[in-house]
Design an enzyme around this catalytic site. Structure first.
Site, PDB file in Angstrom:
ATOM      1  N   SER A 213       5.772  -4.808   8.013  1.00 52.50           N
ATOM      2  CA  SER A 213       5.426  -6.208   8.006  1.00 52.50           C
ATOM      3  C   SER A 213       6.535  -7.118   7.473  1.00 52.50           C
ATOM      4  O   SER A 213       6.501  -8.317   7.734  1.00 52.50           O
ATOM      5  CB  SER A 213       4.155  -6.438   7.187  1.00 52.50           C
ATOM      6  N   ILE A 234       3.453  -1.273   1.976  1.00 49.61           N
ATOM      7  CA  ILE A 234       2.224  -0.555   1.623  1.00 49.61           C
ATOM      8  C   ILE A 234       1.990   0.622   2.576  1.00 49.61           C
ATOM      9  O   ILE A 234       1.089   1.429   2.381  1.00 49.61           O
ATOM     10  CB  ILE A 234       1.016  -1.529   1.588  1.00 49.61           C
TER      11      ILE A 234
END
Ligand SMILES: *[C@@H]1O[C@H](CO)[C@@H](O)[C@H](O)[C@H]1NC(C)=O
Ligand SMILES: *[C@@H]1O[C@H](CO)[C@@H](O)[C@H](O)[C@H]1NC(C)=O
Length: 579
Positions: A213, A234
């Site tokens: 991302s 993450i």
């Protein structure tokens, strides 16, 4: 009686129908205006920045801004410190270059005009480790007065009331955060596209995704518009865009760097924790950034961060290492270029005097399905879906959103039907049901804790100092990431284990690698394996990286291996081109 009922009911029903439609239409118009305003805000900031650059150029006609942005970080820092370059020239140079790169790649979400004000007293930070260095930050890193949008409508018009800890520390060290960069909608995807700011593309090939991302960071830095950036990770969010765009990135252990002031659409999950880390052209820049952030200011601003300063001795050590490695994790068969990158790096490390030891990550099938997927979607995707509700869902995310939104019994049904033929798909779809009770959640946490201990025991048994393994690549064609969460096995494993891990580009896809794709079957020969080939097809020339891993809290050891891999592969390329 009948006629009378109709006379009353029909107009009433019509009126109700019309008002429902009207309400819906008004809701859509509101959403449209909200999106429009966010884009206009970005345009206005760009215009303000352009004006500031022109003004600076008019007043400093002797300064050559274009040569400033070609300097490596270490040299740039030296020149600013030595006084031959002024922080204001450097900031304007990077602003100009960043805007140029943004026009091509659509990688920025906000220009931080406030950064110009920082110049007024920048001299007072002369001793800072990043004195005068412009830095880019990912959209979700809070900067006072600006939205951390995460690409969702629910977070628009909600500016941060104060700087995140990392931004405060960067400023104290003399760095100048000057631009925020684009992300996928909701951050839980690795194609960088959202309905507010649109899609960011890859500087190495405009027809490919830059990854995500932290995709805007990857694109902006690789495109030359920033020299140092902060991303968050993450499941691979720093490493994927870094690898797809051909730069370096480090995901530290969670909370080695403060995550206070990091916005997210899935706060509360505990299985995989988000980590903030640096992205840059070379490993030395990552080390400099870590050295700067790991200071008393950070430990004071966020006392939950363990006060461990950067260990320069470990980073600079040259003693031979025991290095674990694996080529195929058993979950995703590596692409031909991923395999070649691994084998070539292994050979170089061996020749350099290190001991290479074959490693098998334990229980990969269970680790990815039950620990990574079920852990990240313990809530069945409900928290993310809540954030997607008010607005349009990005095309890249539609596959995931539809799938997470299915009723539980449907997911279980699909999983049951698929189990005999496609065990991997069955298990992963089942995992998206999440957990069903607090007791189950505790069990989930326990099995993950046990898994971390099991992995550490394996490292201990083999006496590993560090480990290296393939990194997902090359960069995908558009619209595939949503269907390929299965390809995250190489990256997401280290989020669940919470080990520090970084990527270093080592090679580019060759025509031979591309031709080898014909023989790619995948470990499971399922739809996802076929989709993976379509996603990476046409990748000749794109960068390929490897991942370097160390035990928790040993970022310096991880960076040390990365530096060595970087040096060895640069030397290797050099000797090849000179033969
Ligand atoms: C789905 O997962 C549950 C545990 O949450 C398990 O009991 C069940 O057997 C699984 N079903 C399939 C089809 O794998
Ligand atoms: C990706 O999806 C978007 C939206 O559905 C579409 O406009 C675009 O053409 C697609 N791109 C490719 C390369 O398929």
């Amino acid at each position: 009686m009948d006629g009378e009922w109709k006379r009353v009911a029909v107009p009433l029903l019509c009126a109700a129908g019309v008002s429902v439609l009207l309400l819906k239409w008004r809701e859509q118009q509101k959403v449209k205006r909200k999106l429009q305003r966010a884009r206009e805000k970005r345009e206005k900031e760009i215009q303000q920045a352009e004006k500031a650059i022109s003004l600076f150029k008019a007043q400093n006609s002797g300064v050559d801004l274009s040569s400033i942005v070609t300097l490596p970080l270490a040299e740039l820092s030296q020149k600013i410190r030595g006084g031959s370059l002024k922080p204001d020239a450097v900031l304007h140079a990077y602003m100009e270059k960043a805007l140029e790169v943004h026009k091509k790649l659509n990688c920025g979400t906000a220009v931080l005009i406030e950064s110009l004000k920082q110049l007024e007293d920048i001299e007072s930070h002369k001793d800072g480790l990043l004195y005068g260095i412009p830095v880019s930050i990912k959209d979700n890193v809070d900067y006072k007065g600006y939205d951390s949008t995460c690409g969702v409508l629910t977070k628009l018009n909600d500016p941060a009331i104060k700087d995140s800890v990392v931004v405060s520390v960067l400023k104290k060290q003399g760095a100048i955060p000057f631009i925020k960069t684009n992300i996928p909608q909701g951050l839980l995807n690795y194609e960088c596209s959202n309905p507010i700011f649109g899609r960011t593309v890859n500087p190495c090939n405009l027809g490919k995704t830059c990854g995500g991302s932290s995709g805007g960071e990857g694109a902006l830095i690789a495109g030359g518009g920033s020299i140092l950036g902060l991303g968050s990770d993450i499941g691979g969010s720093i490493r994927i865009p870094a690898a797809f765009c051909g730069i370096c990135g480090l995901k530290p252990t969670n909370n080695r760097i403060s995550v206070r002031g990091l916005t997210s659409c899935v706060k509360g999950g505990k299985t995989a924790l988000s980590a903030i880390g640096p992205m840059a052209h070379d490993v030395e820049s990552l080390a400099l950034c870590m050295r700067a952030l790991l200071c008393t200011d950070m430990f004071t601003l966020d006392p939950t961060v363990p006060p461990i300063p950067f260990n320069q001795q470990v980073y600079e050590s040259t003693k031979p290492l025991r290095i674990g490695y694996y080529e195929n994790d058993g979950y995703l068969q590596p692409s031909p270029s991923m395999s070649r990158a691994l084998r070539e790096t292994k050979e170089l490390l061996e020749k350099a005097g290190h001991k290479l030891i074959r490693f098998h990550p334990p229980q990969m099938f269970t680790a990815i399905n039950e620990y990574v997927a079920r852990g990240n979607l313990a809530d069945g995707g409900a928290t993310l879906l809540e954030h997607l509700k008010p607005g349009p869902v990005d095309p890249c995310l539609q596959y995931q959103a539809k799938h997470y939104g299915l009723p539980m019994f449907m997911k279980r049904m699909i999983s049951l039907i698929l189990r005999p033929i496609y065990p991997r798909m069955a298990a992963l779809i089942n995992a998206t049901c999440g957990v069903s009770s607090p007791a189950d959640l505790w069990k989930q946490h326990k099995v993950v804790e046990d898994y971390i201990q099991e992995t550490l025991a394996e490292w201990e048994k083999l006496e590993l100092d560090v480990l290296f393994c393939p990194m997902l690549g090359p960069a995908y064609n558009f619209n595939y990431t949503g269907q390929l969460n299965s390809a995250l096995s190489y990256t997401a494993l280290y989020n669940v284990l919470n080990f520090p891990v970084g990527v270093v580009p080592v090679t580019e896809v060759t025509a031979e690698d591309e031709a080898q794709l014909k023989h790619y079957t995948g470990n499971y020969r399922d739809v996802w394996d076929k989709t993976f080939v379509k996603a990476i097809r046409g990748g000749v020339g794109l960068p390929i990286a490897v991942q370097c891993v160390a035990r928790p809290w040993q970022e310096e050891m991880c960076l040390r291996l990365m530096r060595e891999v970087e040096e060895l592969s640069a030397k290797n390329k050099h000797s090849k081109t000179h033969h």
